[in-house]
Design an enzyme around this catalytic site. Sequence first.
Site, PDB file in Angstrom:
ATOM      1  N   TYR A   1      14.638  -9.739  -7.514  1.00 23.89           N
ATOM      2  CA  TYR A   1      13.607 -10.567  -7.240  1.00 23.89           C
ATOM      3  C   TYR A   1      12.715  -9.948  -6.011  1.00 23.89           C
ATOM      4  CZ  TYR A   1      11.214 -14.837  -4.927  1.00 23.89           C
ATOM      5  OH  TYR A   1      10.455 -15.410  -4.471  1.00 23.89           O
TER       6      TYR A   1
ATOM      7  N   SER B   1       6.729 -12.907  -1.088  1.00 20.91           N
ATOM      8  CA  SER B   1       7.931 -13.651  -0.619  1.00 20.91           C
ATOM      9  C   SER B   1       8.222 -12.686   0.445  1.00 20.91           C
ATOM     10  CB  SER B   1       8.805 -13.750  -1.645  1.00 20.91           C
ATOM     11  OG  SER B   1      10.169 -14.256  -0.758  1.00 20.91           O
TER      12      SER B   1
END
Length: 252
Positions: free
Chosen positions: A160, A146
Amino acid sequence: MAIKRPVLLVTGGSRGIGAAICIMAAARGYDVAVNYQSNGAAAAEVVDACEAAGAKAVAVQGDMARQDEIARVFTDAAQALGPLTQVVVNAGITGPSSRLAEADPAVIAHCIDVNVTGAILVAREATRALLAHSQAPNRSIVMISSIAAGLGSPDEFVWYAASKGAIDSFTIGLARELAPSGIRVNAVAPGMTETDIHALSSGEPGRVARIAPSIPLRRAAQPEEIAEMVLFAMSKAASYVVGSVLRVGGGR
Ligand code: NAP
């Protein structure tokens, strides 16, 4: 003689980015194993779409945070479709968003279990499967990272972002470990993409609308725009692309 189709396993292939990868791969000549955790109906729809595109496809249930289930999923996928040639390590979660001080330790631990430990265990299983199938051309592993790895996701889910930073480091190391064996490893790092992850995992259905104005392209990606980069990374056109983190972030 029939040409052997490449065989792809996508973890978390039942929805979102994983589903788009499965369906696009089926249309481009791969047979596809669609892993899912709990939404069997969504996985069945993806299998139908893959078959409609002319591929062999199978849904394979299994929690990609658990070694025993990971091993079973690889066995089931190969039994149904033949030896794997490509694996996309896609299953991932954020957990409910909050600042770190207010975050539930169990949420953080589960995110690391799925996104880091689970992803590494899946890649380990993929490595063993691909090394054992040394005659197959163009074997590769694609890790889904990501752009959060570089942004840090403050006030939302810094754990995350850290989990995806781990994937970027892991990709570099595994790529260098496997390149001499002819297996290419890369990561694709999506920017904000329109999937259920925002409503169902982070708990903010309006997240895309809130953040889109700050993206240089002024919109989130569609899952197919991420899948295109994954298909490229797996393809022969990417034959010299090794250990790269390929950002698809709309300018972010
Ligand atoms: P999504 O729409 O929430 O879909 C998640 C998929 O992963 C589903 O197929 C789900 O299966 C599966 N899954 C979740 N936990 C699992 C587990 N423990 N074992 C097996 N499967 C599991 O997510 P997405 O947005 O497509 O995200 C896919 C990947 O892209 C993730 O790694 C995510 O971090 C990354 N990413 C997403 C964005 C974004 O903005 N969407 C941005 C950057 C990176 P079920 O259907 O059974 O629940």
